[in-house]
Motif scaffolding. Structure first.
Motif, PDB file in Angstrom:
ATOM      1  N   PHE A   3      -5.189   3.553  -0.390  1.00 34.23           N
ATOM      2  CA  PHE A   3      -4.650   3.054  -1.647  1.00 34.23           C
ATOM      3  C   PHE A   3      -4.273   4.245  -2.519  1.00 34.23           C
ATOM      4  O   PHE A   3      -5.100   5.133  -2.760  1.00 34.23           O
ATOM      5  CB  PHE A   3      -5.684   2.190  -2.385  1.00 34.23           C
ATOM      6  N   ASP A   4      -3.041   4.264  -2.975  1.00 34.59           N
ATOM      7  CA  ASP A   4      -2.586   5.274  -3.926  1.00 34.59           C
ATOM      8  C   ASP A   4      -2.506   4.611  -5.294  1.00 34.59           C
ATOM      9  O   ASP A   4      -1.813   3.598  -5.462  1.00 34.59           O
ATOM     10  CB  ASP A   4      -1.222   5.810  -3.513  1.00 34.59           C
ATOM     11  N   ALA A  86       3.990   0.812   2.430  1.00 38.76           N
ATOM     12  CA  ALA A  86       2.926   0.090   1.742  1.00 38.76           C
ATOM     13  C   ALA A  86       3.502  -0.642   0.539  1.00 38.76           C
ATOM     14  O   ALA A  86       4.355  -0.101  -0.169  1.00 38.76           O
ATOM     15  CB  ALA A  86       1.845   1.063   1.285  1.00 38.76           C
ATOM     16  N   PRO A  87       3.067  -1.867   0.278  1.00 44.10           N
ATOM     17  CA  PRO A  87       3.585  -2.608  -0.868  1.00 44.10           C
ATOM     18  C   PRO A  87       3.147  -1.965  -2.181  1.00 44.10           C
ATOM     19  O   PRO A  87       2.095  -1.328  -2.261  1.00 44.10           O
ATOM     20  CB  PRO A  87       2.968  -3.992  -0.690  1.00 44.10           C
ATOM     21  N   VAL A  88       3.966  -2.152  -3.196  1.00 43.40           N
ATOM     22  CA  VAL A  88       3.663  -1.653  -4.537  1.00 43.40           C
ATOM     23  C   VAL A  88       3.145  -2.813  -5.376  1.00 43.40           C
ATOM     24  O   VAL A  88       3.812  -3.845  -5.503  1.00 43.40           O
ATOM     25  CB  VAL A  88       4.906  -1.025  -5.200  1.00 43.40           C
ATOM     26  N   GLY A 105      -7.220 -10.149   2.441  1.00 43.84           N
ATOM     27  CA  GLY A 105      -5.925  -9.719   2.955  1.00 43.84           C
ATOM     28  C   GLY A 105      -5.737  -8.214   2.864  1.00 43.84           C
ATOM     29  O   GLY A 105      -5.303  -7.573   3.835  1.00 43.84           O
ATOM     30  N   TYR A 106      -6.105  -7.634   1.728  1.00 44.45           N
ATOM     31  CA  TYR A 106      -5.972  -6.185   1.573  1.00 44.45           C
ATOM     32  C   TYR A 106      -6.988  -5.437   2.430  1.00 44.45           C
ATOM     33  O   TYR A 106      -6.727  -4.316   2.874  1.00 44.45           O
ATOM     34  CB  TYR A 106      -6.102  -5.795   0.107  1.00 44.45           C
ATOM     35  N   GLY A 111      -3.279  -0.888   3.271  1.00 44.74           N
ATOM     36  CA  GLY A 111      -3.423  -0.448   1.889  1.00 44.74           C
ATOM     37  C   GLY A 111      -2.217  -0.785   1.040  1.00 44.74           C
ATOM     38  O   GLY A 111      -1.387  -1.618   1.411  1.00 44.74           O
ATOM     39  N   ALA A 112      -2.099  -0.112  -0.086  1.00 43.31           N
ATOM     40  CA  ALA A 112      -1.027  -0.403  -1.028  1.00 43.31           C
ATOM     41  C   ALA A 112      -0.934   0.722  -2.059  1.00 43.31           C
ATOM     42  O   ALA A 112      -1.822   1.578  -2.153  1.00 43.31           O
ATOM     43  CB  ALA A 112      -1.283  -1.740  -1.736  1.00 43.31           C
ATOM     44  N   VAL A 113       0.133   0.687  -2.827  1.00 48.20           N
ATOM     45  CA  VAL A 113       0.296   1.558  -3.995  1.00 48.20           C
ATOM     46  C   VAL A 113       0.003   0.701  -5.220  1.00 48.20           C
ATOM     47  O   VAL A 113       0.656  -0.322  -5.439  1.00 48.20           O
ATOM     48  CB  VAL A 113       1.722   2.140  -4.082  1.00 48.20           C
TER      49      VAL A 113
END
Length: 258
Positions: A3-4, A86-88, A105-106, A111-113
């Motif tokens: 995760f960012d 990765a989705p934002v 789900g995550y 991961g994601a931004v």
């Protein structure tokens, strides 16, 4: 997973990563979190990231350009193949409500931004061009998205293998499919009789009897009763999905007669 987090206040996250049992997930990089400050990508001596809204009005709005540059740096650092970005996620009052299913789900994703808004919000042009999903904690407004980001990261981290002391702990959480999406039953521990402000209060006798089937049935009934009282919507969903047994229904009918 990685995760960012785009945040103007990365220092808020440091105690969170070092505290509690979930720190295992962050220290082991099972949940790899990297913090990015959009101010580092702003122009000028003052590294400005916000400005007054067009059309007037109170407050300030986060500018699109520093966020966009920050996002580009994240994309380059993640070195994601085309079509697998990765989705934002933007934390916003208008977003989808964060719930257990979303956390699961995550926890099963790459991961994601995560974008933590501040001030009056984020320039809509950045949202339209770059944001894939908006998430909310509820019908209230926070000063920024950092608390919401921590809530998501915390809910994901505790689902990682080996993070909780007991592998089955999170399976007995409220909303978990193992409980058919119902609320968890109440819990009790020592002493057996607590000398509380309203006098002696004994823990339920069935929990101390060692009869596992009776304990399981007791906890199921307590879960049903609590859900019927506090979250009848969850009970309706469980019934519609066929998760309630005939024995459950008999118990629920008995509650209405009390």
């Amino acid at each position: 997973m990685r995760f960012d987090v785009i945040t103007l206040f990365p220092e808020l996250f440091e105690p969170f990563f070092r505290s509690g049992i979930n720190r295992r997930a962050f220290e082991s990089k099972q949940v790899d979190v990297r913090l990015w400050n959009p101010r580092d990508f702003a122009e000028g001596n003052y590294r400005r990231v916000d400005d007054r809204p067009f059309g007037g009005g109170p407050g300030m709005v986060m500018m699109a350009e520093p966020l966009w540059r920050c996002l580009q740096a994240i994309r380059a650092d993640r070195a994601e193949p085309e079509g697998a970005r990765a989705p934002v996620v933007l934390f916003s009052p208008i977003g989808q409500r964060l719930d257990h299913a979303l956390a699961v789900g995550y926890s099963q994703s790459a991961g994601a931004v995560l974008v933590c808004g501040r001030y009056e919000g984020v320039d809509q042009r950045f949202i339209d061009a770059c944001v894939d999903r908006q998430i909310s904690l509820g019908d209230f407004v926070l000063s920024g998205g950092e608390i919401a980001a921590m809530a998501l990261l915390d809910s994901v981290a505790r689902l990682m293998p080996g993070v909780l002391g007991d592998e089955g702990s999170h399976q007995q959480d409220s909303f978990n499919p193992a409980l058919d999406g119902l609320l968890d039953s109440p819990h009790h521990t020592r002493p057996e009789v607590w000398e509380g402000p309203q006098g002696p209060a004994a823990a339920p006798e069935v929990l101390m009897g060692g009869h596992h089937e009776r304990i399981a049935r007791y906890r199921r009934e307590q879960s049903l009763a609590l859900t019927a009282r506090q979250r009848p919507d969850l009970l309706a969903q469980a019934r519609e999905a066929g998760r309630l047994t005939p024995v459950d229904e008999v118990f629920l009918r008995s509650l209405k007669k009390l």
